[in-house]
Design a protein around this motif. Structure first.
Motif, short mmCIF file in Angstrom:
data_model
loop_
_atom_site.label_atom_id
_atom_site.label_comp_id
_atom_site.label_asym_id
_atom_site.label_seq_id
_atom_site.Cartn_x
_atom_site.Cartn_y
_atom_site.Cartn_z
N ASP A 35 24.71 45.19 29.19
CA ASP A 35 25.09 45.32 30.60
C ASP A 35 25.52 44.01 31.26
O ASP A 35 25.38 43.84 32.47
CB ASP A 35 23.95 45.96 31.42
N TYR A 36 26.05 43.09 30.48
CA TYR A 36 26.65 41.90 31.10
C TYR A 36 27.94 42.33 31.83
O TYR A 36 28.77 43.03 31.24
CB TYR A 36 27.00 40.87 30.05
N PRO A 37 28.13 41.92 33.07
CA PRO A 37 29.36 42.29 33.80
C PRO A 37 30.53 41.38 33.41
O PRO A 37 30.76 40.34 34.01
CB PRO A 37 28.96 42.07 35.27
N LEU A 38 31.28 41.78 32.40
CA LEU A 38 32.36 40.94 31.86
C LEU A 38 33.74 41.55 32.06
O LEU A 38 34.72 41.06 31.49
CB LEU A 38 32.12 40.69 30.37
N ASP A 39 33.83 42.63 32.84
CA ASP A 39 35.13 43.30 33.02
C ASP A 39 36.18 42.35 33.57
O ASP A 39 37.37 42.48 33.26
CB ASP A 39 34.98 44.51 33.95
N TYR A 40 35.75 41.41 34.42
CA TYR A 40 36.71 40.50 35.06
C TYR A 40 37.48 39.65 34.05
O TYR A 40 38.57 39.15 34.35
CB TYR A 40 35.98 39.60 36.06
N MET A 41 36.92 39.49 32.85
CA MET A 41 37.58 38.67 31.83
C MET A 41 38.77 39.39 31.17
O MET A 41 39.61 38.74 30.55
CB MET A 41 36.58 38.28 30.74
N LYS B 277 48.05 27.56 18.97
CA LYS B 277 47.04 26.67 19.53
C LYS B 277 46.60 27.14 20.91
O LYS B 277 45.43 27.00 21.28
CB LYS B 277 47.58 25.24 19.60
N THR B 278 47.54 27.72 21.66
CA THR B 278 47.19 28.28 22.97
C THR B 278 46.22 29.45 22.81
O THR B 278 45.24 29.56 23.56
CB THR B 278 48.47 28.75 23.71
N PHE B 279 46.49 30.32 21.83
CA PHE B 279 45.59 31.45 21.56
C PHE B 279 44.20 30.94 21.17
O PHE B 279 43.18 31.46 21.64
CB PHE B 279 46.14 32.33 20.42
N LEU B 280 44.18 29.91 20.30
CA LEU B 280 42.91 29.38 19.82
C LEU B 280 42.11 28.77 20.98
O LEU B 280 40.89 28.98 21.08
CB LEU B 280 43.16 28.33 18.73
N ASP B 281 42.79 28.05 21.85
CA ASP B 281 42.12 27.46 23.02
C ASP B 281 41.53 28.56 23.90
O ASP B 281 40.42 28.43 24.41
CB ASP B 281 43.11 26.61 23.83
N TYR B 282 42.31 29.62 24.11
CA TYR B 282 41.83 30.73 24.95
C TYR B 282 40.58 31.37 24.35
O TYR B 282 39.59 31.62 25.06
CB TYR B 282 42.94 31.78 25.10
N LEU B 283 40.60 31.61 23.05
CA LEU B 283 39.46 32.24 22.38
C LEU B 283 38.23 31.32 22.40
O LEU B 283 37.11 31.79 22.62
CB LEU B 283 39.83 32.59 20.93
N ASP B 284 38.45 30.03 22.20
CA ASP B 284 37.34 29.08 22.26
C ASP B 284 36.75 29.04 23.67
O ASP B 284 35.53 28.95 23.85
CB ASP B 284 37.81 27.67 21.85
N ASP C 242 32.68 30.65 27.72
CA ASP C 242 32.33 31.44 28.90
C ASP C 242 31.18 32.40 28.61
O ASP C 242 30.32 32.63 29.47
CB ASP C 242 33.55 32.23 29.39
N PHE C 243 31.18 32.97 27.41
CA PHE C 243 30.08 33.86 27.03
C PHE C 243 28.74 33.11 27.04
O PHE C 243 27.72 33.64 27.50
CB PHE C 243 30.32 34.45 25.64
N GLU C 244 28.77 31.88 26.52
CA GLU C 244 27.55 31.07 26.51
C GLU C 244 27.10 30.75 27.94
O GLU C 244 25.90 30.76 28.24
CB GLU C 244 27.78 29.77 25.72
N SER D 111 30.22 41.43 39.73
CA SER D 111 30.22 39.96 39.64
C SER D 111 29.55 39.51 38.34
O SER D 111 28.57 40.12 37.91
CB SER D 111 29.47 39.35 40.82
N PRO D 112 30.05 38.44 37.74
CA PRO D 112 29.40 37.90 36.53
C PRO D 112 28.14 37.15 36.91
O PRO D 112 27.94 36.75 38.06
CB PRO D 112 30.47 36.94 35.98
N TYR D 113 27.30 36.93 35.92
CA TYR D 113 26.04 36.22 36.17
C TYR D 113 26.29 34.80 36.67
O TYR D 113 25.48 34.26 37.43
CB TYR D 113 25.20 36.18 34.90
N SER D 114 27.39 34.19 36.24
CA SER D 114 27.67 32.81 36.67
C SER D 114 27.85 32.73 38.19
O SER D 114 27.50 31.72 38.81
CB SER D 114 28.92 32.27 35.97
N LYS D 115 28.37 33.79 38.81
CA LYS D 115 28.51 33.81 40.27
C LYS D 115 27.24 34.32 40.94
O LYS D 115 26.83 33.81 41.99
CB LYS D 115 29.70 34.69 40.67
#
Length: 256
Positions: free
Chosen positions: A106-112, A145-152, A157-159, A236-240
């Protein structure tokens, strides 16, 4: 000029032959292109023998362009293959697995918009693979490299969300205890207000102060309920949420 081009060409051939495994299935296409360059060298020899000097400049220019292109191919192809065949697919799997685990809790991650963005990356990745097969490397390394940066960044963000959840849960639990305690105190005060007014000789200003505190308490209750509602509705995500509950808890000291 042609002597230098031949030297560069042989150098590229040696690099390929010494590292064929790094080029995977693309090695066949590279070897075919090398054969085409060999033919161009033969064309050059032929026009020189026939004194067709008007053709020389055009042929040398084509050879130069082909070898320059193959230089890029030989240099970048191993990294491109590594990115398209191993690194990016593994990173995509890691992102998908982590996203599935977190959303299941139940982490609210839809915004991602993770599923949509991953789908787009996979489509572009297939397109790049198709282009690589015909040795078209234009912008491929930049895109990968752009894709890799986004995934990293997603994994990072998950952490952040996991750490934020821990902080939010602890802060919300402590704040709820404080809120319930103050709610009880204020309820008791109003239940006994007549006696308290007489006992402590409260004047109108005192009562206004009490009413002001009560209004602030009402707002604090509403804000806490809104935060919990946004969490349940995954707005809202937990970070907010972590920042919102921390601000609410800090401001609550005055009411206490």
């Amino acid at each position: 000029i042609v002597t230098k081009l031949k030297s560069r060409f042989r150098e590229l051939e040696r690099t390929l032959n010494n590292n064929k495994s790094a080029y995977g299935d693309i090695v066949t296409n590279i070897e075919l292109q090398f054969e085409n360059i060999e033919k161009k060298f033969s064309d050059f020899e032929e026009v020189m023998e026939n004194n067709e000097y008007d053709e020389v400049v055009g042929i040398v220019k084509v050879i130069d362009e082909m070898i320059a292109h193959m230089g890029v191919v030989i240099e970048e192809m191993p990294d491109l293959i590594l990115l398209t065949d191993k690194i990016l697919p593994n990173r995509i799997k890691e992102v998908n697995d982590t996203y599935d685990r977190l959303t299941a809790r139940d982490y609210p991650l839809d915004y991602m918009k993770v599923p949509y963005n991953i789908l787009q990356i996979e489509k572009k990745l297939n397109d790049i693979k198709t282009r690589i097969k015909i040795l078209n490397l234009e912008d491929s390394m930049f895109e990968l490299k752009t894709f890799l940066d986004y995934l990293d960044n997603l994994l990072n963000d998950f952490e952040i969300e996991k750490r934020s959840k821990k902080v939010f849960d602890e802060t919300a639990k402590a704040f709820k205890i404080k809120l319930e305690k103050v709610n009880r105190v204020v309820t008791d005060i109003y239940d006994q207000l007549d006696d308290i007014k007489n006992m402590y000789d409260l004047n109108e200003e005192d009562l206004k102060d009490l009413e002001a505190v009560n209004k602030d308490l009402y707002k604090a209750n509403n804000e806490f309920n809104t935060i919990i509602g946004d969490l349940k509705n995954k707005k809202s995500p937990y970070s907010k949420l972590k920042d919102r509950i921390a601000k609410l808890s800090n401001n609550f000291g005055t009411i206490e």
